[in-house]
Design an enzyme around this catalytic site. Structure first.
Site, mmCIF file in Angstrom:
data_model
loop_
_atom_site.group_PDB
_atom_site.id
_atom_site.type_symbol
_atom_site.label_atom_id
_atom_site.label_comp_id
_atom_site.label_asym_id
_atom_site.label_seq_id
_atom_site.Cartn_x
_atom_site.Cartn_y
_atom_site.Cartn_z
ATOM 1 C CB CYS A 114 -0.950 0.002 1.191
ATOM 2 S SG CYS A 114 -2.121 -1.368 1.128
ATOM 3 C CG HIS A 249 -3.147 3.743 1.829
ATOM 4 N ND1 HIS A 249 -3.637 3.315 0.619
ATOM 5 C CD2 HIS A 249 -3.193 2.664 2.662
ATOM 6 C CE1 HIS A 249 -3.965 2.033 0.723
ATOM 7 N NE2 HIS A 249 -3.706 1.618 1.942
ATOM 8 C CG ASN A 279 -6.566 -0.513 1.234
ATOM 9 O OD1 ASN A 279 -5.882 -0.113 0.294
ATOM 10 N ND2 ASN A 279 -6.049 -0.919 2.380
HETATM 11 N N1 COA Z 1 -18.615 -7.919 9.393
HETATM 12 C C1 COA Z 1 -19.148 -8.110 10.618
HETATM 13 N N2 COA Z 1 -18.383 -8.377 11.685
HETATM 14 C C2 COA Z 1 -17.072 -8.447 11.520
HETATM 15 C C3 COA Z 1 -16.459 -8.255 10.271
HETATM 16 C C4 COA Z 1 -17.294 -7.979 9.184
HETATM 17 N N3 COA Z 1 -16.821 -7.774 7.946
HETATM 18 N N4 COA Z 1 -15.134 -8.379 10.412
HETATM 19 C C5 COA Z 1 -14.900 -8.643 11.709
HETATM 20 N N5 COA Z 1 -16.064 -8.679 12.369
HETATM 21 C C6 COA Z 1 -16.300 -8.958 13.791
HETATM 22 C C7 COA Z 1 -15.167 -9.710 14.429
HETATM 23 O O1 COA Z 1 -15.309 -11.092 14.207
HETATM 24 C C8 COA Z 1 -15.345 -9.343 15.880
HETATM 25 O O2 COA Z 1 -16.364 -10.139 16.413
HETATM 26 P P1 COA Z 1 -16.232 -10.740 17.918
HETATM 27 O O3 COA Z 1 -16.121 -9.524 18.791
HETATM 28 O O4 COA Z 1 -17.481 -11.504 18.070
HETATM 29 O O5 COA Z 1 -14.982 -11.538 17.893
HETATM 30 C C9 COA Z 1 -15.873 -7.915 15.814
HETATM 31 O O6 COA Z 1 -16.359 -7.716 14.471
HETATM 32 C C10 COA Z 1 -14.834 -6.867 16.105
HETATM 33 O O7 COA Z 1 -13.706 -7.180 15.366
HETATM 34 P P2 COA Z 1 -12.434 -6.322 15.468
HETATM 35 O O8 COA Z 1 -11.336 -6.955 14.701
HETATM 36 O O9 COA Z 1 -12.206 -5.965 16.918
HETATM 37 O O10 COA Z 1 -12.928 -4.979 14.739
HETATM 38 P P3 COA Z 1 -12.167 -3.639 14.596
HETATM 39 O O11 COA Z 1 -12.944 -2.557 15.205
HETATM 40 O O12 COA Z 1 -10.705 -3.730 14.934
HETATM 41 O O13 COA Z 1 -12.237 -3.427 13.016
HETATM 42 C C11 COA Z 1 -10.912 -3.612 11.043
HETATM 43 C C12 COA Z 1 -11.622 -4.362 12.162
HETATM 44 C C13 COA Z 1 -10.234 -4.644 10.161
HETATM 45 C C14 COA Z 1 -11.941 -2.848 10.247
HETATM 46 C C15 COA Z 1 -9.879 -2.649 11.652
HETATM 47 O O14 COA Z 1 -9.075 -3.308 12.603
HETATM 48 C C16 COA Z 1 -9.013 -2.015 10.612
HETATM 49 O O15 COA Z 1 -9.483 -1.343 9.736
HETATM 50 N N6 COA Z 1 -7.683 -2.190 10.708
HETATM 51 C C17 COA Z 1 -6.773 -1.634 9.749
HETATM 52 C C18 COA Z 1 -6.743 -2.555 8.575
HETATM 53 C C19 COA Z 1 -6.192 -1.905 7.352
HETATM 54 O O16 COA Z 1 -6.575 -0.823 6.996
HETATM 55 N N7 COA Z 1 -5.292 -2.626 6.688
HETATM 56 C C20 COA Z 1 -4.730 -2.239 5.483
HETATM 57 C C21 COA Z 1 -3.629 -1.259 5.714
HETATM 58 S S1 COA Z 1 -2.870 -0.897 4.208
#
Ligand code: COA
Length: 322
Positions: A114, A249, A279
């Site tokens: 990225c 980004h 993304n």
């Molecule tokens: N739909 C519904 N629920 C989802 C889900 C989806 N697409 N993806 C995950 N969940 C659930 C998880 O299973 C978890 O459930 P649980 O509490 O029962 O275990 C809950 O949602 C919370 O998950 P969590 O991982 O704590 O969510 P979060 O608030 O951290 O958000 C991301 C997850 C991935 C959106 C976030 O961490 C993020 O954006 N991180 C950066 C990733 C990124 O941008 N990467 C690329 C960089 S170049």
């Protein structure tokens, strides 16, 4: 004699197929409300089976050439930032050179996931300063849909396909001070398990799927991108208030909002396309430039701060006078 690297044109290409959050509800256990509230994403574009990364890149390049009023044969360098190449080799940039009919222009890929586009800008600017090229295409192009695990709801909802291109021109003794001012780049290889693809020619011979520790990447993106951006501004004796457009980004709206707060950049100066593109990895920054350029938001003389972080973990920030 000083040589600077100017933006002479921009262009983009997004595949026609749109996959909305509602569409995803019928594929995996997710909801439009969850995706929007956690990421800001509403939809993403998905490449057709017949479209390779070089097709997306070539279409974006044609638009950038048109805007710069250049012919393909005017171009003497093509750099493609991609982590989803057409083939293991040759470089996707050589496929783009062939498809554009851009003579024997230098052509190679930059792989920093990225953060690839800011790395490619730095390479282009350095090579232009060395007199190796005068008219270049720097393209970010990705088909991330091909490396997603479509059964993993925590990753597959986040990414999309697309390409953006800049036509960049070397200018000598430029009195207006326009062009790429400075780029800072960093990498921390010990973090590689936070965001990687579990395949490769020399490991298991598979293409593999994207694996991510989302919470870890989120925290690292906010702290590292804020730090590197501040370092870049400090080095140049600039303040966040001097920035006309902050072009981050497009990974997650919450990351972008947190960065805006940390760097004290008001929301009105933050350029985003995440809702409609998701993304698109190395393509996200040039896609924003194309979108904001086409809407007439980008004006000559404005100061742009771009920044990105991705797998590696690799990250960087780039200051450009438009
Ligand atoms: N739909 C519904 N629920 C989802 C889900 C989806 N697409 N993806 C995950 N969940 C659930 C998880 O299973 C978890 O459930 P649980 O509490 O029962 O275990 C809950 O949602 C919370 O998950 P969590 O991982 O704590 O969510 P979060 O608030 O951290 O958000 C991301 C997850 C991935 C959106 C976030 O961490 C993020 O954006 N991180 C950066 C990733 C990124 O941008 N990467 C690329 C960089 S170049």
């Amino acid at each position: 004699m000083t040589i600077s690297t100017h933006i002479a044109g921009y262009g983009a290409y997004l595949p026609s197929k749109i996959l909305t959050n509602r569409d995803l509800e019928s594929i995996i256990d997710t909801s439009d409300a969850w995706i929007q509230s956690r990421t800001g994403i509403k939809q993403r574009h998905i490449a057709a089976d017949t479209e390779a990364t070089s097709d997306l890149a070539t279409a974006a390049a044609h638009k950038a050439l048109e805007r710069a009023e250049w012919q393909p044969q005017d171009v003497d360098m093509i750099i493609v930032a991609t982590t989803t190449p057409d083939y293991t080799f040759p470089a996707t940039a050589t496929r783009v050179q062939d498809k554009l009919k851009a003579g024997s222009a230098i052509a190679f890929d930059v792989q920093a996931v990225c953060a690839g586009f800011v790395h490619a800008l730095a390479v282009c600017s350095s090579m232009m300063k060395d007199g190796m090229a005068e008219k270049a295409l720097v393209i970010g192009a990705e088909t991330f849909s091909r490396i997603l695990d479509w059964s993993d709801r925590s990753t597959c909802v986040l990414f999309g396909d697309g390409a953006g291109a800049l036509a960049l021109q070397a200018k000598q003794n430029n009195p207006e001070g326009a062009g790429i001012i400075k780029t800072l780049l960093r990498a921390q290889g010990t973090d590689f398990r936070s965001l990687y693809v579990d395949g490769g020619a020399s490991t298991n011979g598979k293409i593999g799927h994207l694996r991510m520790d989302g919470k870890d990447v989120f925290k690292k993106a906010v702290t590292r991108l804020a730090d590197i951006s501040q370092e870049l501004l400090d080095q140049q004796g600039l303040d966040a208030q001097d920035i006309d457009w902050f072009i981050p980004h497009q990974a997650n709206q919450r990351i972008v909002d947190a960065l805006g707060r940390k760097l004290r950049i008001p929301a009105a100066k933050i350029a985003t396309t995440i809702a409609s593109h998701a993304n698109t990895s190395a393509a996200s920054i040039p896609l924003v430039i194309d979108s904001y350029g086409q809407q007439g938001h980008l004006k000559p003389g404005q100061l742009l701060l771009m920044q990105a972080l991705g797998g590696g973990i690799s990250w960087g920030a780039c200051l450009v006078r438009y």
